[in-house]
Write an enzyme that holds these catalytic residues in place. Structure first.
Site, PDB file in Angstrom:
ATOM      1  N   LYS A  52       0.848  -1.202   0.000  1.00 16.81           N
ATOM      2  CA  LYS A  52       0.000   0.000   0.000  1.00 16.81           C
ATOM      3  C   LYS A  52       0.886   1.256   0.000  1.00 16.81           C
ATOM      4  O   LYS A  52       0.625   2.224  -0.720  1.00 16.81           O
ATOM      5  CB  LYS A  52      -0.932  -0.020   1.220  1.00 16.81           C
ATOM      6  CG  LYS A  52      -2.050  -1.039   1.070  1.00 16.81           C
ATOM      7  CD  LYS A  52      -2.813  -1.350   2.354  1.00 16.81           C
ATOM      8  CE  LYS A  52      -3.799  -2.495   2.077  1.00 16.81           C
ATOM      9  NZ  LYS A  52      -4.546  -2.956   3.260  1.00 16.81           N
ATOM     10  N   GLN A  96      -4.985  -1.723   9.396  1.00 16.85           N
ATOM     11  CA  GLN A  96      -4.870  -3.059   8.811  1.00 16.85           C
ATOM     12  C   GLN A  96      -5.467  -4.111   9.754  1.00 16.85           C
ATOM     13  O   GLN A  96      -5.127  -4.162  10.932  1.00 16.85           O
ATOM     14  CB  GLN A  96      -3.387  -3.366   8.514  1.00 16.85           C
ATOM     15  CG  GLN A  96      -3.147  -4.647   7.742  1.00 16.85           C
ATOM     16  CD  GLN A  96      -3.695  -4.623   6.310  1.00 16.85           C
ATOM     17  OE1 GLN A  96      -3.759  -3.585   5.671  1.00 16.85           O
ATOM     18  NE2 GLN A  96      -4.107  -5.769   5.823  1.00 16.85           N
ATOM     19  N   ASP A 119     -11.412   2.319   3.661  1.00 14.24           N
ATOM     20  CA  ASP A 119     -11.786   0.902   3.557  1.00 14.24           C
ATOM     21  C   ASP A 119     -13.295   0.743   3.368  1.00 14.24           C
ATOM     22  O   ASP A 119     -13.757  -0.339   3.005  1.00 14.24           O
ATOM     23  CB  ASP A 119     -11.426   0.173   4.860  1.00 14.24           C
ATOM     24  CG  ASP A 119     -10.051  -0.481   4.828  1.00 14.24           C
ATOM     25  OD1 ASP A 119      -9.657  -0.982   3.767  1.00 14.24           O
ATOM     26  OD2 ASP A 119      -9.381  -0.474   5.879  1.00 14.24           O
TER      27      ASP A 119
HETATM   28  N1  GUN Z   1      -7.082  -7.100   5.959  1.00 19.03           N
HETATM   29  C1  GUN Z   1      -7.367  -7.862   4.872  1.00 19.03           C
HETATM   30  N2  GUN Z   1      -7.951  -7.113   3.907  1.00 19.03           N
HETATM   31  C2  GUN Z   1      -8.037  -5.857   4.395  1.00 19.03           C
HETATM   32  C3  GUN Z   1      -8.532  -4.645   3.875  1.00 19.03           C
HETATM   33  O1  GUN Z   1      -9.047  -4.556   2.750  1.00 19.03           O
HETATM   34  N3  GUN Z   1      -8.426  -3.553   4.680  1.00 19.03           N
HETATM   35  C4  GUN Z   1      -7.902  -3.629   5.936  1.00 19.03           C
HETATM   36  N4  GUN Z   1      -7.862  -2.515   6.654  1.00 19.03           N
HETATM   37  N5  GUN Z   1      -7.431  -4.745   6.457  1.00 19.03           N
HETATM   38  C5  GUN Z   1      -7.499  -5.849   5.686  1.00 19.03           C
END
Ligand code: GUN
Length: 284
Positions: A52, A96, A119
């Site tokens: 990211k 995350q 998200d």
């Molecule tokens: N963990 C697995 N996929 C995601 C996601 O799309 N966003 C976040 N914040 N954590 C994750």
């Protein structure tokens, strides 16, 4: 031979569009910024967070990482979220998941400002999606919609089966397919006669986290198969929820793992971060 839906190419196109818009915002002295919070040392989470950050850098988006120890208290994490909510240089906040067990994920998600919730996990954003009146879409389902569009898959009136009912993928995915006028079935661990239901699908979307779970006998000939799985068997290569070798000859189009849905998730996160910056600066 099935069409292989190339997530790398489609994500590159989305990112190029985002980069262009970011450059235009920078001309107006607006720099989109993403704060990524990671708690503990889950290796898969570490890989995702690094990817990211790299994507932000490539697109001209400012990013900062807040790597916190596994024993961080809820109070400390909430205080960090609050400080990021109040910063004008941070457009988007991503925490995350999964978080260590002693932290209440719902409470943390609820604390993120809905305007910075890139998200789209906050209940007010989830509700907005349900109604079909939203700013942010959750990254993985939104990325899948982009893949279907790029592959010219007709959705209206088609039977769509989603395997998996998570808040991150399964549930919002079903909603987006419903908005696109598919007839949608959501299957899960208690579903009876799953293979028969899967065989009815014109579009089969698999997000259950079990390596190679979907075999050829669960797929209608000519179906479109979307594999959301990211499984890392011990010491083995990254693989999906679909047994690609047996399913590919049966279906009309399929996403590979890696190189299918995965790259789209990050591209859509970049798009959401740009959208957050625009929202906060009242730019359409
Ligand atoms: N963990 C697995 N996929 C995601 C996601 O799309 N966003 C976040 N914040 N954590 C994750």
């Amino acid at each position: 031979m099935a069409k292989i839906i190339d997530g790398k190419a489609v994500s590159a196109a989305v990112k190029a569009q985002v980069a262009e818009e970011v450059a235009a915002l920078r001309e107006k002295n607006i720099v989109p910024g993403l704060a990524v919070i990671i708690v503990g040392d889950d290796p898969a989470s570490r890989v995702y967070v690094n990817n990211k950050k790299k994507a932000c850098e490539a697109l001209g988006i400012y990013s900062e990482e807040h790597a916190l120890p596994a024993d961080t208290t809820e109070q400390e994490l909430l205080a960090l979220v609050e400080s990021l909510n109040n910063r004008s240089d941070i457009s988007g906040i991503l925490c995350q998941l999964p978080l260590p067990k002693h932290l209440d994920e719902k409470k943390i998600i609820n604390a993120i400002s809905p305007l910075k919730d890139v998200d789209a996990f906050h209940p007010s954003n989830v509700g907005a999606i349900m109604i079909g009146d939203y700013h942010f879409l959750p990254c993985t389902p939104a990325g899948i919609m982009e893949l279907l569009k790029a592959a010219d898959v007709e959705i209206e009136g088609k039977r769509c089966v989603v395997i998996g009912r998570s808040n991150i993928v399964g549930k919002p995915m079903a909603m987006l397919m419903l908005h696109a006028n598919a007839t949608v079935t959501i299957c899960h661990s208690r579903t009876k006669d799953l293979p028969a239901i899967c065989r009815e699908a014109d579009i089969l979307i698999v997000a259950i986290g079990k390596a190679g779970f979907v075999k050829a006998d669960m797929v209608k000939p000519g179906a479109v198969v979307i594999d959301v799985g990211m499984n890392r068997p011990e010491g083995g290569k990254l693989c999906g929820d679909v047994d690609f070798a047996s399913v590919e000859p049966v279906c009309s189009a399929i996403t590979p793992v890696p190189g299918g849905v995965g790259p789209m998730t990050i591209a859509m996160l970049m798009k959401n971060t740009l959208m957050a910056a625009k929202l906060q600066n009242a730019i359409r």
